[in-house]
Design a protein around this motif. Structure first.
Motif, PDB file in Angstrom:
ATOM      1  N   ALA A 170     -46.078  23.158  -2.491  1.00  0.00           N
ATOM      2  CA  ALA A 170     -46.396  21.737  -2.331  1.00  0.00           C
ATOM      3  C   ALA A 170     -45.504  21.140  -1.250  1.00  0.00           C
ATOM      4  CB  ALA A 170     -46.196  21.002  -3.651  1.00  0.00           C
ATOM      5  N   GLN A 171     -46.068  20.241  -0.470  1.00  0.00           N
ATOM      6  CA  GLN A 171     -45.309  19.585   0.586  1.00  0.00           C
ATOM      7  C   GLN A 171     -44.880  18.184   0.179  1.00  0.00           C
ATOM      8  OE1 GLN A 171     -47.426  19.846   4.296  1.00  0.00           O
ATOM      9  NE2 GLN A 171     -47.654  22.037   4.130  1.00  0.00           N
ATOM     10  N   GLY A 172     -44.955  17.896  -1.107  1.00  0.00           N
ATOM     11  CA  GLY A 172     -44.536  16.593  -1.614  1.00  0.00           C
ATOM     12  C   GLY A 172     -44.784  16.549  -3.109  1.00  0.00           C
ATOM     13  N   THR A 173     -44.730  15.358  -3.647  1.00  0.00           N
ATOM     14  CA  THR A 173     -44.931  15.142  -5.076  1.00  0.00           C
ATOM     15  C   THR A 173     -46.365  14.679  -5.334  1.00  0.00           C
ATOM     16  OG1 THR A 173     -44.344  12.809  -4.979  1.00  0.00           O
ATOM     17  CG2 THR A 173     -42.523  14.397  -5.284  1.00  0.00           C
ATOM     18  N   ALA A 174     -46.718  14.542  -6.597  1.00  0.00           N
ATOM     19  CA  ALA A 174     -48.030  14.010  -6.950  1.00  0.00           C
ATOM     20  C   ALA A 174     -48.192  12.591  -6.397  1.00  0.00           C
ATOM     21  CB  ALA A 174     -48.199  14.025  -8.470  1.00  0.00           C
ATOM     22  N   LEU A 175     -47.124  11.825  -6.390  1.00  0.00           N
ATOM     23  CA  LEU A 175     -47.189  10.470  -5.847  1.00  0.00           C
ATOM     24  C   LEU A 175     -47.464  10.499  -4.342  1.00  0.00           C
ATOM     25  CD1 LEU A 175     -47.003   7.490  -6.470  1.00  0.00           C
ATOM     26  CD2 LEU A 175     -44.534   7.635  -6.175  1.00  0.00           C
ATOM     27  N   ASP A 176     -46.873  11.450  -3.629  1.00  0.00           N
ATOM     28  CA  ASP A 176     -47.165  11.603  -2.200  1.00  0.00           C
ATOM     29  C   ASP A 176     -48.653  11.901  -2.000  1.00  0.00           C
ATOM     30  OD1 ASP A 176     -44.462  11.286  -1.360  1.00  0.00           O
ATOM     31  OD2 ASP A 176     -44.077  13.409  -1.779  1.00  0.00           O
ATOM     32  N   GLY A 177     -49.209  12.753  -2.829  1.00  0.00           N
ATOM     33  CA  GLY A 177     -50.628  13.073  -2.733  1.00  0.00           C
ATOM     34  C   GLY A 177     -51.504  11.862  -3.009  1.00  0.00           C
ATOM     35  N   ALA A 178     -51.133  11.072  -4.000  1.00  0.00           N
ATOM     36  CA  ALA A 178     -51.898   9.858  -4.303  1.00  0.00           C
ATOM     37  C   ALA A 178     -51.859   8.883  -3.122  1.00  0.00           C
ATOM     38  CB  ALA A 178     -51.345   9.194  -5.556  1.00  0.00           C
ATOM     39  N   ARG A 179     -50.703   8.787  -2.486  1.00  0.00           N
ATOM     40  CA  ARG A 179     -50.584   7.905  -1.322  1.00  0.00           C
ATOM     41  C   ARG A 179     -51.496   8.385  -0.201  1.00  0.00           C
ATOM     42  NH1 ARG A 179     -48.247   8.353   3.307  1.00  0.00           N
ATOM     43  NH2 ARG A 179     -47.003  10.138   2.677  1.00  0.00           N
ATOM     44  N   LEU A 180     -51.526   9.689   0.033  1.00  0.00           N
ATOM     45  CA  LEU A 180     -52.398  10.230   1.073  1.00  0.00           C
ATOM     46  C   LEU A 180     -53.870   9.973   0.755  1.00  0.00           C
ATOM     47  CD1 LEU A 180     -50.592  13.598   1.876  1.00  0.00           C
ATOM     48  CD2 LEU A 180     -50.735  11.569   3.337  1.00  0.00           C
ATOM     49  N   LEU A 181     -54.249  10.155  -0.498  1.00  0.00           N
ATOM     50  CA  LEU A 181     -55.632   9.875  -0.889  1.00  0.00           C
ATOM     51  C   LEU A 181     -55.984   8.408  -0.663  1.00  0.00           C
ATOM     52  CD1 LEU A 181     -56.033  11.864  -4.219  1.00  0.00           C
ATOM     53  CD2 LEU A 181     -57.211  12.283  -2.069  1.00  0.00           C
ATOM     54  N   ALA A 182     -55.031   7.527  -0.934  1.00  0.00           N
ATOM     55  CA  ALA A 182     -55.286   6.094  -0.787  1.00  0.00           C
ATOM     56  C   ALA A 182     -55.361   5.656   0.669  1.00  0.00           C
ATOM     57  CB  ALA A 182     -54.197   5.302  -1.510  1.00  0.00           C
ATOM     58  N   THR A 183     -54.670   6.342   1.546  1.00  0.00           N
ATOM     59  CA  THR A 183     -54.568   5.853   2.922  1.00  0.00           C
ATOM     60  C   THR A 183     -55.417   6.623   3.925  1.00  0.00           C
ATOM     61  OG1 THR A 183     -52.597   7.208   3.298  1.00  0.00           O
ATOM     62  CG2 THR A 183     -52.246   4.936   2.569  1.00  0.00           C
ATOM     63  N   HIS A 184     -55.982   7.746   3.547  1.00  0.00           N
ATOM     64  CA  HIS A 184     -56.809   8.526   4.472  1.00  0.00           C
ATOM     65  C   HIS A 184     -58.252   8.557   3.965  1.00  0.00           C
ATOM     66  CE1 HIS A 184     -52.818   9.846   5.627  1.00  0.00           C
ATOM     67  NE2 HIS A 184     -53.338  10.316   6.746  1.00  0.00           N
ATOM     68  N   THR A 185     -59.167   8.143   4.793  1.00  0.00           N
ATOM     69  CA  THR A 185     -60.565   8.090   4.377  1.00  0.00           C
ATOM     70  C   THR A 185     -61.444   9.073   5.153  1.00  0.00           C
ATOM     71  OG1 THR A 185     -61.003   6.302   5.940  1.00  0.00           O
ATOM     72  CG2 THR A 185     -60.374   5.679   3.681  1.00  0.00           C
ATOM     73  N   ASN A 186     -60.840   9.955   5.935  1.00  0.00           N
ATOM     74  CA  ASN A 186     -61.632  10.869   6.756  1.00  0.00           C
ATOM     75  C   ASN A 186     -61.470  12.336   6.343  1.00  0.00           C
ATOM     76  OD1 ASN A 186     -58.973  10.977   7.583  1.00  0.00           O
ATOM     77  ND2 ASN A 186     -59.441  11.250   9.735  1.00  0.00           N
ATOM     78  N   TRP A 187     -61.056  12.587   5.122  1.00  0.00           N
ATOM     79  CA  TRP A 187     -60.888  13.952   4.658  1.00  0.00           C
ATOM     80  C   TRP A 187     -62.163  14.421   3.961  1.00  0.00           C
ATOM     81  CZ3 TRP A 187     -55.272  13.775   2.349  1.00  0.00           C
ATOM     82  CH2 TRP A 187     -54.358  13.679   3.412  1.00  0.00           C
ATOM     83  N   PRO A 188     -62.345  15.736   3.813  1.00  0.00           N
ATOM     84  CA  PRO A 188     -63.598  16.262   3.247  1.00  0.00           C
ATOM     85  C   PRO A 188     -63.895  15.784   1.827  1.00  0.00           C
ATOM     86  CG  PRO A 188     -62.307  18.032   4.229  1.00  0.00           C
ATOM     87  CD  PRO A 188     -61.450  16.804   4.254  1.00  0.00           C
ATOM     88  N   HIS A 189     -62.900  15.414   1.073  1.00  0.00           N
ATOM     89  CA  HIS A 189     -63.103  15.005  -0.316  1.00  0.00           C
ATOM     90  C   HIS A 189     -63.538  13.545  -0.443  1.00  0.00           C
ATOM     91  CE1 HIS A 189     -59.112  13.583   0.668  1.00  0.00           C
ATOM     92  NE2 HIS A 189     -59.367  12.635  -0.205  1.00  0.00           N
ATOM     93  N   GLU A 190     -63.597  12.805   0.651  1.00  0.00           N
ATOM     94  CA  GLU A 190     -63.819  11.357   0.592  1.00  0.00           C
ATOM     95  C   GLU A 190     -65.073  10.979  -0.197  1.00  0.00           C
ATOM     96  OE1 GLU A 190     -63.118   7.388   0.892  1.00  0.00           O
ATOM     97  OE2 GLU A 190     -61.748   9.024   1.351  1.00  0.00           O
ATOM     98  N   ALA A 191     -66.111  11.790  -0.113  1.00  0.00           N
ATOM     99  CA  ALA A 191     -67.343  11.468  -0.841  1.00  0.00           C
ATOM    100  C   ALA A 191     -67.132  11.449  -2.355  1.00  0.00           C
ATOM    101  CB  ALA A 191     -68.435  12.479  -0.486  1.00  0.00           C
ATOM    102  N   HIS A 192     -66.033  12.032  -2.828  1.00  0.00           N
ATOM    103  CA  HIS A 192     -65.769  12.111  -4.260  1.00  0.00           C
ATOM    104  C   HIS A 192     -64.707  11.118  -4.724  1.00  0.00           C
ATOM    105  CE1 HIS A 192     -68.203  15.714  -4.181  1.00  0.00           C
ATOM    106  NE2 HIS A 192     -67.496  16.102  -3.131  1.00  0.00           N
ATOM    107  N   VAL A 193     -64.220  10.292  -3.810  1.00  0.00           N
ATOM    108  CA  VAL A 193     -63.182   9.320  -4.143  1.00  0.00           C
ATOM    109  C   VAL A 193     -63.837   7.988  -4.477  1.00  0.00           C
ATOM    110  CG1 VAL A 193     -61.179   8.032  -3.263  1.00  0.00           C
ATOM    111  CG2 VAL A 193     -61.483  10.453  -2.674  1.00  0.00           C
ATOM    112  N   ILE A 194     -63.423   7.400  -5.568  1.00  0.00           N
ATOM    113  CA  ILE A 194     -63.897   6.070  -5.945  1.00  0.00           C
ATOM    114  C   ILE A 194     -62.803   5.090  -5.558  1.00  0.00           C
ATOM    115  CG2 ILE A 194     -64.578   4.571  -7.845  1.00  0.00           C
ATOM    116  CD1 ILE A 194     -65.505   7.156  -9.302  1.00  0.00           C
ATOM    117  N   ARG A 195     -63.106   4.237  -4.632  1.00  0.00           N
ATOM    118  CA  ARG A 195     -62.118   3.267  -4.154  1.00  0.00           C
ATOM    119  C   ARG A 195     -62.384   1.921  -4.798  1.00  0.00           C
ATOM    120  NH1 ARG A 195     -58.934   5.470  -0.554  1.00  0.00           N
ATOM    121  NH2 ARG A 195     -59.675   7.351   0.459  1.00  0.00           N
TER     122      ARG A 195
END
Length: 118
Positions: free
Chosen positions: A85-110
């Protein structure tokens, strides 16, 4: 309220010690944990390109070989590879919240904040 996951996690190091000493029941618990982690990773990666790297955060990987060896094998069978891992779970949550151009975006509920009416 009792945090049952936290209570159960407190037993993990003792289970790992028992497995390392050859206890079959403890080994089965770690193998089941690896199965569940691998199933979660497979589910999360199912919409992503093949051979995607997979990182696990938290303390479970510190339990050692009975868990990590099986997890690596199961992930490899699914075309995934375990990486540090290159960070913590909180780091991952921050990345999910701030990046909208990743392959998983269609599965994220904002969620959007409600505008207050003054």
């Amino acid at each position: 309220a009792v945090d049952s996951a936290n209570v159960a996690a407190r037993f993990a190091p003792e289970v790992a010690r028992a497995a390392a000493a050859g206890d079959g029941a403890a080994m089965a618990i770690l193998h089941d944990a690896a199965e569940h982690l691998a199933a979660t990773a497979r589910g999360a990666a199912s919409a992503l390109p093949p051979a995607v790297p997979c990182a696990v955060v938290g303390g479970l990987l510190r339990l050692g070989a009975p868990l990590t060896d099986r997890l690596n094998r199961l992930l490899g069978e699914a075309g995934l590879r375990l990486v540090p891992a290159q960070g913590t779970a909180l780091d991952g949550a921050r990345l999910l919240a701030t990046h909208t151009n990743w392959p998983h975006e269609a599965h994220v509920i904002r969620c959007r904040p409600r505008r207050s009416v003054a």
